[in-house]
Design an enzyme around this catalytic site. Sequence first.
Site, short mmCIF file in Angstrom:
data_model
loop_
_atom_site.label_atom_id
_atom_site.label_comp_id
_atom_site.label_asym_id
_atom_site.label_seq_id
_atom_site.Cartn_x
_atom_site.Cartn_y
_atom_site.Cartn_z
N HIS A 1 -6.95 -6.02 2.09
CA HIS A 1 -5.84 -5.44 2.85
C HIS A 1 -5.28 -6.51 3.79
O HIS A 1 -6.05 -7.14 4.55
CB HIS A 1 -6.32 -4.29 3.73
CG HIS A 1 -6.85 -3.09 3.00
ND1 HIS A 1 -6.12 -1.92 2.84
CD2 HIS A 1 -8.03 -2.86 2.39
CE1 HIS A 1 -6.86 -1.03 2.19
NE2 HIS A 1 -8.02 -1.57 1.90
N ASN B 1 -13.04 -3.48 2.13
CA ASN B 1 -14.04 -2.43 2.26
C ASN B 1 -14.98 -2.43 1.07
O ASN B 1 -14.56 -2.71 -0.06
CB ASN B 1 -13.35 -1.07 2.36
CG ASN B 1 -12.46 -0.96 3.60
OD1 ASN B 1 -12.84 -1.42 4.66
ND2 ASN B 1 -11.29 -0.36 3.44
N HIS C 1 -9.99 -5.29 -3.44
CA HIS C 1 -8.66 -5.58 -2.90
C HIS C 1 -8.81 -5.98 -1.45
O HIS C 1 -9.64 -5.44 -0.72
CB HIS C 1 -7.75 -4.35 -3.02
CG HIS C 1 -8.38 -3.08 -2.57
ND1 HIS C 1 -9.26 -2.38 -3.37
CD2 HIS C 1 -8.29 -2.40 -1.41
CE1 HIS C 1 -9.69 -1.32 -2.72
NE2 HIS C 1 -9.11 -1.31 -1.51
N ASP D 1 0.85 -1.19 0.00
CA ASP D 1 0.00 0.00 0.00
C ASP D 1 0.89 1.24 0.00
O ASP D 1 1.91 1.29 0.67
CB ASP D 1 -0.91 -0.01 1.23
CG ASP D 1 -2.07 0.95 1.10
OD1 ASP D 1 -3.22 0.48 0.95
OD2 ASP D 1 -1.83 2.19 1.14
N ILE D 2 0.47 2.26 -0.76
CA ILE D 2 1.27 3.48 -0.88
C ILE D 2 1.25 4.29 0.42
O ILE D 2 2.15 5.11 0.66
CB ILE D 2 0.76 4.33 -2.08
CG1 ILE D 2 1.84 5.27 -2.58
CG2 ILE D 2 -0.51 5.09 -1.71
CD1 ILE D 2 1.52 5.92 -3.92
N VAL E 1 -10.90 2.87 -3.75
CA VAL E 1 -10.49 2.39 -5.07
C VAL E 1 -11.46 1.28 -5.48
O VAL E 1 -11.59 0.26 -4.78
CB VAL E 1 -9.04 1.86 -5.06
CG1 VAL E 1 -8.66 1.30 -6.43
CG2 VAL E 1 -8.06 2.96 -4.65
#
Length: 113
Positions: free
Chosen positions: A101, A86, A99, A31-32, A95
Amino acid sequence: MREDCLFCKIIHNKIPAKLVYEDDQVVAFNDISPQAPVHVLIVPREHIETINDLGDANLAGHMVLTAKKIGSMLGISQSGYRLIMNCNEDGGQTVFHIHLHLLGGKRLGELLK
Ligand code: 5GP
Ligand code: ZN
């Protein structure tokens, strides 16, 4: 590949990311904006916008087992980790390409996010 999708761009190497794992179904990268020492996103190669659009139980299971594998690769299996996915506005999704996490490497707080 959706031209306007951030994660499709990462999957197709149009935007750089720190890849930690990939196979025929998923790509996983850091993750950024990490919320923990380990914060990896496990992303299906297929563009699926939200969990509401997810019908493939095999893919869903593969995402979870991939998170388990990466947790082991990164040495957090025993210390523990949290998986979060989410959905839409109330879930905090930002986004719209699903995905999972993978968060760990520290004692996480009580709130999920
Ligand atoms: P969401 O809020 O949709 O569950 O999670 C989106 C995640 O994507 C956030 O944790 C955010 O930090 C991460 N993210 C957003 N833009 C980028 C990016 O360009 N590269 C990477 N590696 N992660 C990103
Ligand atoms: Zn996408």
